[in-house]
Design a protein around this motif. Structure first.
Motif, PDB file in Angstrom:
ATOM      1  N   ILE A  27      48.557  -1.086   2.402  1.00 30.73           N
ATOM      2  CA  ILE A  27      48.675   0.333   2.078  1.00 30.73           C
ATOM      3  C   ILE A  27      48.640   0.500   0.567  1.00 30.73           C
ATOM      4  O   ILE A  27      49.278  -0.260  -0.165  1.00 30.73           O
ATOM      5  N   ARG A  28      47.892   1.507   0.111  1.00 37.63           N
ATOM      6  CA  ARG A  28      47.858   1.828  -1.322  1.00 37.63           C
ATOM      7  C   ARG A  28      48.881   2.921  -1.574  1.00 37.63           C
ATOM      8  O   ARG A  28      48.835   3.987  -0.952  1.00 37.63           O
ATOM      9  N   VAL A  29      49.822   2.661  -2.479  1.00 40.04           N
ATOM     10  CA  VAL A  29      50.907   3.598  -2.775  1.00 40.04           C
ATOM     11  C   VAL A  29      50.954   3.836  -4.277  1.00 40.04           C
ATOM     12  O   VAL A  29      50.886   2.896  -5.066  1.00 40.04           O
ATOM     13  N   LYS A  30      51.082   5.082  -4.682  1.00 37.50           N
ATOM     14  CA  LYS A  30      51.200   5.392  -6.109  1.00 37.50           C
ATOM     15  C   LYS A  30      52.639   5.155  -6.541  1.00 37.50           C
ATOM     16  O   LYS A  30      53.545   5.886  -6.140  1.00 37.50           O
ATOM     17  N   MET A  31      52.839   4.088  -7.325  1.00 40.35           N
ATOM     18  CA  MET A  31      54.164   3.733  -7.840  1.00 40.35           C
ATOM     19  C   MET A  31      54.093   3.691  -9.363  1.00 40.35           C
ATOM     20  O   MET A  31      53.233   3.014  -9.929  1.00 40.35           O
TER      21      MET A  31
ATOM     22  N   LYS B 187      53.571  -3.532  -7.682  1.00 43.71           N
ATOM     23  CA  LYS B 187      53.461  -2.287  -8.453  1.00 43.71           C
ATOM     24  C   LYS B 187      52.185  -2.266  -9.293  1.00 43.71           C
ATOM     25  O   LYS B 187      51.555  -1.221  -9.438  1.00 43.71           O
ATOM     26  N   ASN B 188      51.771  -3.412  -9.825  1.00 50.42           N
ATOM     27  CA  ASN B 188      50.581  -3.446 -10.685  1.00 50.42           C
ATOM     28  C   ASN B 188      49.312  -3.081  -9.925  1.00 50.42           C
ATOM     29  O   ASN B 188      48.425  -2.437 -10.473  1.00 50.42           O
ATOM     30  N   GLN B 189      49.199  -3.510  -8.671  1.00 45.13           N
ATOM     31  CA  GLN B 189      48.025  -3.189  -7.868  1.00 45.13           C
ATOM     32  C   GLN B 189      48.215  -1.924  -7.038  1.00 45.13           C
ATOM     33  O   GLN B 189      47.292  -1.512  -6.340  1.00 45.13           O
ATOM     34  N   GLN B 190      49.426  -1.339  -7.080  1.00 46.66           N
ATOM     35  CA  GLN B 190      49.740  -0.149  -6.283  1.00 46.66           C
ATOM     36  C   GLN B 190      49.533  -0.448  -4.793  1.00 46.66           C
ATOM     37  O   GLN B 190      48.950   0.338  -4.062  1.00 46.66           O
ATOM     38  N   ARG B 191      50.027  -1.610  -4.351  1.00 46.04           N
ATOM     39  CA  ARG B 191      49.720  -2.101  -3.014  1.00 46.04           C
ATOM     40  C   ARG B 191      50.972  -2.580  -2.291  1.00 46.04           C
ATOM     41  O   ARG B 191      51.833  -3.211  -2.877  1.00 46.04           O
ATOM     42  N   VAL B 192      51.046  -2.263  -0.992  1.00 43.49           N
ATOM     43  CA  VAL B 192      52.109  -2.743  -0.118  1.00 43.49           C
ATOM     44  C   VAL B 192      51.451  -3.494   1.033  1.00 43.49           C
ATOM     45  O   VAL B 192      50.560  -2.960   1.692  1.00 43.49           O
TER      46      VAL B 192
END
Length: 147
Positions: free
Chosen positions: A29-33, A59-64
């Motif tokens: 999942i792509r999440v804006k953090m 956080k660097n890749q904006q990925r979960v």
């Protein structure tokens, strides 16, 4: 009375239909953090979800990345419930794509080294470009028919 109770439970458990278990899979999942607080919110939402075996929040890749017996849409809804913008990860590493700069594949907002996985970016094995690339393949010394 104890034996009758055990027998009745045994027979009722045999007649119940088995529960359908969701197969094990990995969801990206792509999440804006923006900060570590955002990262912590997402971690707390994912780690307490039923069926999750492992998770990784970058956080660097904006990925979960979540692995387990889970439904992708339920995990996506759980991440969105934190108030963060989230969608399914549709990016692939650019070295796995034949044409990373094809129309629709290159994304300026994608993390470094990733492009969108669109059909135009994957080359047709019968195309003349890929045949020419195979002629001069460095991995196979006998592939070059000119030398």
């Amino acid at each position: 009375m104890g034996i009758f109770h055990q027998l009745s439970e045994f027979f009722t458990s045999c007649t119940k239909p088995p529960e359908k278990r969701i197969p094990k899979k990995t969801v990206h999942i792509r999440v804006k953090m923006d900060c570590e607080g955002c990262e912590k919110k997402v971690k707390n939402a994912v780690k307490d979800f039923d069926g999750v075996e492992s998770y990784n929040v970058t956080k660097n890749q904006q990925r979960v990345t979540v692995t387990g017996h889970i439904d992708a849409n339920e995990i996506l809804d759980e991440v969105r419930s934190t108030g963060k913008t989230a969608d399914m990860w549709s990016l692939v590493p650019y070295n796995l794509v034949a044409y990373p700069y094809a129309i629709g594949a290159y994304d300026m907002k994608a993390p470094t080294g990733f492009v969108r996985g669109v059909p135009q970016a994957v080359g047709d094995p019968k195309s003349p470009e890929l045949k020419m690339m195979a002629l001069f393949n460095d991995d196979n010394a006998n592939a070059c028919s000119i030398m």
